[in-house]
Design an enzyme around this catalytic site. Structure first.
Site, PDB file in Angstrom:
ATOM      1  N   SER A 171       0.868  -1.064  -0.022  1.00  0.00           N
ATOM      2  CA  SER A 171       0.043  -0.047   0.052  1.00  0.00           C
ATOM      3  C   SER A 171       0.784   1.258  -0.013  1.00  0.00           C
ATOM      4  CB  SER A 171      -0.835   0.074   1.114  1.00  0.00           C
ATOM      5  OG  SER A 171      -1.945   1.068   1.151  1.00  0.00           O
ATOM      6  N   ASP A 229      -1.015   1.043  -4.025  1.00  0.00           N
ATOM      7  CA  ASP A 229      -2.051  -0.023  -4.815  1.00  0.00           C
ATOM      8  C   ASP A 229      -3.154   0.568  -5.190  1.00  0.00           C
ATOM      9  OD1 ASP A 229      -3.089   0.129  -2.198  1.00  0.00           O
ATOM     10  OD2 ASP A 229      -3.489  -1.787  -2.281  1.00  0.00           O
TER      11      ASP A 229
END
Length: 456
Positions: A106, A250
Site C-alpha cells: 500500500s 496500490d
C-alpha cells in the site's frame, strides 16, 4: 484487543513487512503459496489463483515464490502484473478464479511489501480463514505432499488485465456522461495505478496532468501519493485545475484536492457521496459505515441529513463486513478507502475519484462548494514507533494516562490509542475543540508511550 493484533502474520490488511525478511522471504512465501492453494483447492476439478502486484521491485521475487508454492500443489496461476488492488479483486471474480492475491504494501516505502488475499467472490478473507492459513504456516507438515509430476500446475500471464479493469471502471458510468472540459491533476504514487488511472480519466474526456506515473521499482510512494497531497495540490493551483487526485501505492484509496487547493480526505468524500446518494434515493438504509478514526465532523454532517454513522474497528475489510451485515451501500475510512457496495468488493481509489467527478458534473458545481457545509473537528494523529507490542491494557501508566485524558475530553472530544495493524507503531488520535488541545493531549500520551514501551 482485536483478532488482527492477536495473530502472528496477518494484520488489518493482510501480511506486511520488509521484503526478503520472514514472513516475506522466499522460503515462507513458498509455504504461503502452498497454504493458499490447500485452502482454496478443496472442490473437484481445475483450480486457478490470480496473482497481481504493485510496482515494487520485490514483487518479482514474491510473485515467483508464491507461484512456486501454488503450482507445486497442482494449482494454476494467472499472473496479471502491476494492477490496482481493486482490479485484482474484480478480475478474481470476473475470471472465476478460486482466489486472488495482491502483492503490495500500500502506502509503505518500496523496501516493504505485503500480501492481500481475496476469495473467489472478490472479498477479502475473514479472520477465521486467515487463521487457517497461519496454522498451516506454523505446521507445514499439514500441507501434505506436492502434486505428482503429471499434476503440477502452470503459470500463465494475462496480457489484457489492464484493459479488462479499465472497461469495468468506464462501464460503471452512464454512456451519456462525459468529463469533457474538466482538467484534473493526478498523482499515481509511481504505483499500481500509473497506467489505469490516466487512461480511464482521459478516455472519459478529462484533460489529465500527471505526476508519479514513472515507476522504477524503488520510487513507489517516495514523496508521491496519498501521504503527500502537496504534490497534487501544486498541480491544481499552478494549472487552475478542477480537481486533484492522489492515489496510494496500490490505488485502493485516494485523497482529493479541490480547486482551491484544500485537501479532501476520506471522511469528506463519504459525506459528499452519502448526501448525493440519499438525495437520489439510492441510500435505502440511511446508514454509512466508517471506522473509529473518522472525524466527528462526518458524524454531524450525516446526522443533519438524517443519515446514521456506524463505526467499526480500523481496516477497510471490517468496514465491508459491517456494510454486508447491515445492508449499507456506502462505507470507508478517513485515509481514503471508499467502498461503494453496489459496484466494488473493496476500496477503489480510481472509482472513488470518478464518482466525485460525476457528482461535480451532474451538479455543475466545484468541489469546494459541494462541501461548503462540512465542518471538520480539529484532529491530530501521531504514530510512535515502539520496540515491542505489549498489550496496552498491560501497561498501567499508559492506561492511567488514557483514562485521565478521556475524562478531560468527555463531551468535548475523543481519544483513541491503538497499535497499527500494518506497522510496528502505536497510533494516537485526538479530537478536541482546538488544535492546541489536540497537540497537548497527543504529546502527553506520546511521552508516556516512549517512556514505557521504548522507541525504535
Amino acid at each position: 484487543m482485536n483478532n488482527a493484533q492477536e495473530r502472528k502474520y496477518f494484520g488489518t490488511d493482510g501480511i506486511r513487512g520488509v521484503a526478503g525478511v520472514a514472513p516475506l522471504n522466499p522460503e515462507m512465501l513458498v509455504l504461503l503459496g502452498k497454504a493458499i492453494a490447500k485452502i482454496f483447492m478443496k472442490r473437484a476439478g481445475r483450480h486457478r489463483i490470480l496473482v497481481g502486484k504493485d510496482t515494487r521491485i520485490s514483487g518479482y521475487m514474491i510473485e515467483t515464490a508464491l507461484t512456486s508454492g501454488i503450482t507445486a500443489m497442482g494449482g494454476e496461476v494467472m499472473l496479471v502484473g502491476p494492477l490496482p488492488t481493486p482490479g485484482v479483486a474484480y478480475l478474481t471474480r470476473s475470471m472465476r478464479a478460486d482466489a486472488g492475491i495482491m502483492v503490495s504494501a500500500s502506502h509503505n516505502p518500496f523496501s516493504d511489501n505485503g500480501i492481500k488475499i481475496f476469495a473467489a467472490d472478490g472479498y477479502k478473507l475473514p479472520d477465521e480463514v486467515e487463521c487457517e492459513i497461519e496454522a498451516l504456516l506454523d505446521a507445514p507438515h499439514e500441507l501434505g505432499q506436492n502434486a505428482e509430476p503429471c499434476k503440477l500446475g502452470k503459470a500463465t500471464r494475462i496480457p489484457d488485465a489492464v484493459g479488462r479493469y479499465t472497461v469495468f471502471l468506464k462501464g460503471a458510468f452512464p454512456r451519456e456522461m462525459s468529463f469533457e472540459g474538466l482538467r484534473v491533476g493526478l498523482d499515481a504514487a509511481h504505483g499500481a495505478g500509473y497506467t489505469v488511472a490516466p487512461q480511464v480519466l482521459t478516455e472519459l474526456g478529462a484533460e489529465v496532468i500527471s505526476r508519479g506515473t514513472a515507476p522504477n521499482g524503488k520510487n513507489i510512494n517516495a514523496g508521491f501519493g496519498s501521504l503527500y497531497p502537496d504534490v497534487v495540490k501544486s498541480l491544481v493551483l499552478e494549472n487552475s485545475l478542477a480537481l486533484g487526485i492522489s492515489l496510494d501505492g496500490d490505488a485502493d484509496r485516494c485523497i482529493l484536492v479541490d480547486e482551491r487547493g484544500s485537501v479532501v480526505d476520506g471522511d469528506m468524500v463519504l459525506a459528499l457521496c452519502a448526501a448525493d446518494l440519499k438525495e437520489r434515493g439510492l441510500l435505502p438504509s440511511n446508514k454509512v459505515v466508517a471506522t473509529v478514526m473518522s472525524n466527528v465532523g462526518l458524524e454531524r454532517f450525516l446526522s443533519a441529513r438524517g443519515i446514521e454513522l456506524v463505526r467499526t474497528q480500523v481496516g477497510d475489510r471490517y468496514v465491508l463486513e459491517e456494510m454486508l451485515r447491515t445492508g449499507c451501500e456506502l462505507g470507508g475510512e478517513q485515509s481514503g478507502h471508499t467502498i461503494f457496495g453496489a459496484h466494488s468488493t473493496t476500496g477503489d481509489g480510481i472509482f472513488t475519484a470518478l464518482k466525485v467527478l460525476s457528482i461535480m458534473v451532474r451538479r455543475g458545481k466545484p468541489l469546494s462548494e459541494l462541501l461548503a457545509d462540512y465542518q471538520r473537528f480539529p484532529q491530530r494523529l501521531v504514530n510512535i514507533p515502539v520496540a515491542q507490542r505489549i498489550p496496552i491494557e498491560s501497561v498501567p501508566p499508559l492506561v492511567s494516562a488514557i483514562r485521565s485524558k478521556e475524562e478531560e475530553l468527555l463531551g468535548r472530544g475523543r481519544l483513541l490509542v491503538r497499535y497499527s495493524g500494518t506497522e510496528n507503531k502505536i497510533r494516537v488520535m485526538v479530537e478536541a475543540e482546538s488544535e492546541d488541545q489536540c497537540k497537548k493531549h497527543t504529546t502527553d500520551i506520546a511521552a508516556v508511550i516512549e517512556r514505557e514501551l521504548g522507541v525504535v
